[in-house]
Write a protein that holds these residues in place. Structure first.
Motif, PDB file in Angstrom:
ATOM      1  N   GLN A  70       0.811  -1.220   0.000  1.00 34.65           N
ATOM      2  CA  GLN A  70       0.000   0.000   0.000  1.00 34.65           C
ATOM      3  C   GLN A  70       0.844   1.271   0.000  1.00 34.65           C
ATOM      4  OE1 GLN A  70      -3.422   1.461   2.791  1.00 34.65           O
ATOM      5  NE2 GLN A  70      -3.794  -0.689   2.398  1.00 34.65           N
ATOM      6  N   CYS A  71       2.173   1.118   0.172  1.00 34.18           N
ATOM      7  CA  CYS A  71       3.013   2.316   0.183  1.00 34.18           C
ATOM      8  C   CYS A  71       3.488   2.694  -1.215  1.00 34.18           C
ATOM      9  CB  CYS A  71       4.189   2.122   1.147  1.00 34.18           C
ATOM     10  SG  CYS A  71       5.150   0.648   0.808  1.00 34.18           S
ATOM     11  N   GLU A  72       2.980   2.015  -2.251  1.00 37.07           N
ATOM     12  CA  GLU A  72       3.415   2.350  -3.613  1.00 37.07           C
ATOM     13  C   GLU A  72       2.213   2.536  -4.537  1.00 37.07           C
ATOM     14  OE1 GLU A  72       6.701   0.168  -5.236  1.00 37.07           O
ATOM     15  OE2 GLU A  72       7.408  -0.366  -3.230  1.00 37.07           O
ATOM     16  N   TYR A  73       2.255   3.615  -5.290  1.00 42.20           N
ATOM     17  CA  TYR A  73       1.147   3.974  -6.181  1.00 42.20           C
ATOM     18  C   TYR A  73       0.727   2.844  -7.109  1.00 42.20           C
ATOM     19  CZ  TYR A  73       0.895   9.059  -5.275  1.00 42.20           C
ATOM     20  OH  TYR A  73       0.696  10.292  -4.732  1.00 42.20           O
ATOM     21  N   GLU A  74       1.738   2.199  -7.752  1.00 41.71           N
ATOM     22  CA  GLU A  74       1.391   1.233  -8.805  1.00 41.71           C
ATOM     23  C   GLU A  74       0.563   0.066  -8.267  1.00 41.71           C
ATOM     24  OE1 GLU A  74       5.766   1.154  -8.868  1.00 41.71           O
ATOM     25  OE2 GLU A  74       5.450  -0.732  -9.944  1.00 41.71           O
ATOM     26  N   TYR A  75       0.803  -0.332  -7.034  1.00 42.12           N
ATOM     27  CA  TYR A  75      -0.012  -1.426  -6.463  1.00 42.12           C
ATOM     28  C   TYR A  75      -1.410  -0.928  -6.124  1.00 42.12           C
ATOM     29  CZ  TYR A  75       4.361  -4.005  -6.094  1.00 42.12           C
ATOM     30  OH  TYR A  75       5.538  -4.622  -6.373  1.00 42.12           O
ATOM     31  N   ASN A  76      -1.480   0.315  -5.602  1.00 41.38           N
ATOM     32  CA  ASN A  76      -2.784   0.846  -5.195  1.00 41.38           C
ATOM     33  C   ASN A  76      -3.711   1.087  -6.381  1.00 41.38           C
ATOM     34  OD1 ASN A  76      -1.891   0.771  -2.600  1.00 41.38           O
ATOM     35  ND2 ASN A  76      -1.393   2.952  -2.469  1.00 41.38           N
ATOM     36  N   GLU A  77      -3.123   1.255  -7.575  1.00 41.64           N
ATOM     37  CA  GLU A  77      -3.945   1.473  -8.784  1.00 41.64           C
ATOM     38  C   GLU A  77      -4.984   0.357  -8.947  1.00 41.64           C
ATOM     39  OE1 GLU A  77      -4.776   3.711 -10.879  1.00 41.64           O
ATOM     40  OE2 GLU A  77      -3.354   5.120  -9.946  1.00 41.64           O
ATOM     41  N   GLN A  78      -4.583  -0.858  -8.541  1.00 37.48           N
ATOM     42  CA  GLN A  78      -5.478  -2.013  -8.686  1.00 37.48           C
ATOM     43  C   GLN A  78      -6.744  -1.874  -7.839  1.00 37.48           C
ATOM     44  OE1 GLN A  78      -2.956  -5.272  -7.623  1.00 37.48           O
ATOM     45  NE2 GLN A  78      -1.490  -4.776  -9.256  1.00 37.48           N
ATOM     46  N   ALA A  79      -6.675  -0.972  -6.833  1.00 38.90           N
ATOM     47  CA  ALA A  79      -7.837  -0.794  -5.961  1.00 38.90           C
ATOM     48  C   ALA A  79      -8.702   0.385  -6.413  1.00 38.90           C
ATOM     49  CB  ALA A  79      -7.379  -0.586  -4.521  1.00 38.90           C
ATOM     50  N   ALA A  80      -8.337   1.003  -7.556  1.00 40.63           N
ATOM     51  CA  ALA A  80      -8.972   2.269  -7.960  1.00 40.63           C
ATOM     52  C   ALA A  80     -10.490   2.145  -8.087  1.00 40.63           C
ATOM     53  CB  ALA A  80      -8.348   2.773  -9.255  1.00 40.63           C
ATOM     54  N   ASP A  81     -10.993   1.033  -8.681  1.00 40.28           N
ATOM     55  CA  ASP A  81     -12.439   0.879  -8.856  1.00 40.28           C
ATOM     56  C   ASP A  81     -13.154   0.803  -7.506  1.00 40.28           C
ATOM     57  OD1 ASP A  81     -12.096   0.950 -11.528  1.00 40.28           O
ATOM     58  OD2 ASP A  81     -12.173  -1.238 -11.816  1.00 40.28           O
ATOM     59  N   TYR A  82     -12.563   0.061  -6.588  1.00 38.63           N
ATOM     60  CA  TYR A  82     -13.154  -0.070  -5.244  1.00 38.63           C
ATOM     61  C   TYR A  82     -13.167   1.296  -4.541  1.00 38.63           C
ATOM     62  CZ  TYR A  82     -12.824  -5.175  -5.507  1.00 38.63           C
ATOM     63  OH  TYR A  82     -12.983  -6.479  -5.839  1.00 38.63           O
ATOM     64  N   VAL A  83     -12.067   2.024  -4.709  1.00 39.27           N
ATOM     65  CA  VAL A  83     -11.966   3.342  -4.068  1.00 39.27           C
ATOM     66  C   VAL A  83     -13.062   4.265  -4.609  1.00 39.27           C
ATOM     67  CG1 VAL A  83     -10.513   5.410  -3.846  1.00 39.27           C
ATOM     68  CG2 VAL A  83      -9.499   3.123  -3.610  1.00 39.27           C
ATOM     69  N   ARG A  84     -13.270   4.218  -5.920  1.00 35.58           N
ATOM     70  CA  ARG A  84     -14.250   5.090  -6.572  1.00 35.58           C
ATOM     71  C   ARG A  84     -15.645   4.845  -6.003  1.00 35.58           C
ATOM     72  NH1 ARG A  84     -13.582   3.386 -11.503  1.00 35.58           N
ATOM     73  NH2 ARG A  84     -11.498   4.284 -11.592  1.00 35.58           N
ATOM     74  N   ASP A  85     -15.980   3.569  -5.761  1.00 39.01           N
ATOM     75  CA  ASP A  85     -17.313   3.209  -5.277  1.00 39.01           C
ATOM     76  C   ASP A  85     -17.530   3.476  -3.794  1.00 39.01           C
ATOM     77  OD1 ASP A  85     -17.980   2.405  -7.744  1.00 39.01           O
ATOM     78  OD2 ASP A  85     -17.625   0.261  -7.394  1.00 39.01           O
ATOM     79  N   ALA A  86     -16.456   3.722  -3.070  1.00 40.89           N
ATOM     80  CA  ALA A  86     -16.584   3.825  -1.605  1.00 40.89           C
ATOM     81  C   ALA A  86     -16.715   5.277  -1.143  1.00 40.89           C
ATOM     82  CB  ALA A  86     -15.371   3.189  -0.938  1.00 40.89           C
ATOM     83  N   ASP A  87     -17.377   5.450   0.027  1.00 42.96           N
ATOM     84  CA  ASP A  87     -17.430   6.788   0.647  1.00 42.96           C
ATOM     85  C   ASP A  87     -16.170   7.021   1.487  1.00 42.96           C
ATOM     86  OD1 ASP A  87     -20.035   7.008  -0.270  1.00 42.96           O
ATOM     87  OD2 ASP A  87     -20.854   6.129   1.591  1.00 42.96           O
TER      88      ASP A  87
END
Lengths: 224, 347
Positions: A70-87
């Motif tokens: 979680q400390c690197e952008y490229e790995y967190n990109e994979q969570a982008a859809d989940y992040v978008r849907d969450a409050d």
């Protein structure tokens, strides 16, 4: 490694109180190894929160995902859809992961589900002991490989103090924490290097530690 | 060293240099801004000890600051020995306070690491420990003798000149390293040492043998820490609950026997109020007398130990006992027979 512990459920409930859709985001590196924030812990916390919010009268939508680091952008990109849907995102990473997420996805708030508790060694199953404070000026060569900055309650450089008895530190005596200066003494004795203990250590330069302000390493040889 | 041959010229230094068996006392500041409490305790110590240590928030409990109490003692005509720990101040704050302490008239300073804040009433506080007792001593010595701040910059003007003290705990571990650690404190600048409370004389004797073997007794004045035990409960508490303390079982036995023949606590419970109060008073007197007797015996033992130059009497919250102790032990400015003929010069 970096070790962490999950915050109390009530505290996490308080942080998610105003959100409907919550993402629990784990991290597959250090906090997975110390059983605090990996895929399994994410699943457990998610089901606890579903139950707790249902019992409180209004079940929230809790989703789960775990990235490798979680400390690197490229790995967190994979969570982008989940992040978008969450409050709101509850991060089960160390403090670095929480901050990386807030920086990378500024439109969403990421809150910490863990308390980051140190740079520790797993000394036995289920036990982690602090070993390093990342002071930025390592003195382990002088102390037989045992760190008094992290392991002495007073970070003494000229120990042991008068509170060392039968090898145990007087601070929180019930924890039976070994006095690291007692350990240093015996280690240097075994190595035939007791003369190192006879030298007076001058005040430490704490500038390399947090006291010098936020630290930053720039390696020009590695930059693109 | 100044022109008159003294490092600082405090009463404490003069008495030690004159070769007397010296007694120092201790006063715990109030947990309030009440000056009267200090004046009350001080009157029991005035004129009977060389100087009075003033603790620096001992056991990490918030109390009036050592330097402020020192100024009150100076006004009362008592020489203070201020204590400074590394727990609450960094090198900037310590040096600043010491400049002020000297300007206010303080001349003795005991340099300590400090009790950890978990023992006190603010266990959630952040500790400092920028320095430790040994680097603190070195800094104070350099301020005095090299006229420099810790950073190396010169002190332009009056330097703070303190007769520098340090603590030693002969009962902490590893025992074999303790004399060497005392040696480090001497090398760092200690002019005098005050030890942890001694209730195990043979172990202290062994410690001192090793200190003498290292020749340290010729480089530093050593004051043995002593104190009166008030009750059996106090003796048991020190023996089991206070880290870094050792109490010879013999003393616990003696405190137990001190009230033999008197009504027991269980018997007192069933007595009419007036009779019970009288019985309690008798028990208290008997215990206290035995506690003082033990203290005096330990002082007399210490007088015989090579390298011991005096005692530091810790009777916190029982300052009244100090007069009896120094009188019975015949030490200090008032009761030492050797002092009757000679008058100590004070400037």
């Amino acid at each position: 490694m970096i070790v962490a512990q999950q915050k109390p459920l009530e505290e996490i409930m308080g942080m998610i109180a105003n959100a409907e859709k919550v993402l629990i985001l784990g991290c597959g590196t250090c906090v997975t190894v110390c059983f605090a924030g990996g895929e399994k812990e994410v699943a457990i916390l998610a089901s606890q929160l579903r139950m707790a919010t249902r019992l409180a009268g209004h079940e929230k939508e809790i989703r789960e995902f775990t990235v490798q680091r979680q400390c690197e952008y490229e790995y967190n990109e994979q969570a982008a859809d989940y992040v978008r849907d969450a409050d709101l995102i509850v991060s089960l990473a160390c403090g670095i992961g929480v901050q990386t997420m807030n920086e990378q996805f500024p439109e969403k708030l990421t809150v910490p589900g863990l308390n980051t508790s140190g740079l520790s060694q797993p000394t036995e199953q289920g036990v982690w002991e602090e070993r390093c404070q990342a002071c930025g000026d390592c003195i382990l060569a002088l102390t037989g490989g045992l760190c008094p900055i992290a392991r002495c309650a007073k970070s003494l450089l000229n120990g042991p103090c008068g509170g060392s008895q039968r090898g145990i530190c007087e601070v929180y005596a019930e924890r039976q924490t070994p006095c690291v200066w007692d350990q240093i003494y015996h280690r240097l004795k075994d190595l035939g290097q007791l003369e190192k203990l006879m030298e007076i250590r001058p005040p430490k330069n704490w500038h390399t530690s947090r006291d010098g302000g936020q630290r930053k390493i720039v390696r020009e040889d590695l930059r693109l | 060293m100044s022109d008159n041959g003294y490092i600082v010229g405090s009463n404490l230094e003069k008495a030690l240099k004159a070769g007397y068996f010296v007694a120092t006392g201790e006063l715990g500041p109030p947990q309030s801004a009440d000056r009267h409490e200090i004046e009350h305790k001080a009157k029991f110590l005035k004129g009977i000890v060389e100087s009075v240590n003033i603790t620096d928030c001992q056991t990490a409990v918030v109390r009036m600051s050592s330097i402020s109490v020192a100024v009150i003692l100076l006004e009362l005509g008592i020489e203070p020995n201020i204590q400074m720990t590394c727990r609450d101040r960094n090198r900037i704050a310590i040096q600043s306070d010491l400049l002020g302490a000297y300007a206010l008239g303080c001349r003795n300073l005991l340099c300590l690491t400090g009790d950890h804040q978990t023992f006190g009433n603010h266990p959630q506080s952040k500790n400092v420990h920028d320095l430790d007792s040994i680097s603190l001593l070195q800094m104070c010595r350099d301020m005095r003798d090299k006229k420099i701040f810790q950073c190396g910059e010169p002190i332009k003007g009056q330097e703070p000149r303190f007769f520098l003290g340090a603590a030693a705990n002969p009962f902490a571990d590893p025992f074999e390293f303790r004399p060497y650690r005392l040696g480090k404190k001497v090398a760092a600048g200690a002019d005098f040492i005050q030890t942890q409370l001694i209730f195990n004389v043979p172990k202290f004797q062994e410690f001192m043998r090793r200190v003498v073997d290292l020749g340290l007794h010729e480089k530093v004045y050593i004051l043995a820490g002593v104190g009166p035990i008030k009750s059996l409960a106090a003796a048991q508490y020190m023996a089991t609950k206070v880290p870094g303390m050792e109490v010879d079982p013999e003393y616990i036995e003696r405190m137990k026997n001190a009230t033999k023949g008197l009504p027991s606590l269980a018997e007192i419970k069933n007595m009419p109020p007036q009779e019970a109060a009288e019985a309690r008073r008798l028990r208290k007197e008997a215990s206290e007398a035995e506690g003082i007797r033990i203290c005096v015996e330990i002082i007399n033992e210490c007088k015989k130990i090579e390298g011991v130059h005096g005692v530091h009497i810790m009777a916190i919250e029982w300052e009244e006992a100090v007069d009896q102790i120094v009188r019975q032990a015949q030490i200090g400015p008032k009761y030492d027979p050797a002092r009757q003929s000679a008058t100590l010069q004070t400037d």
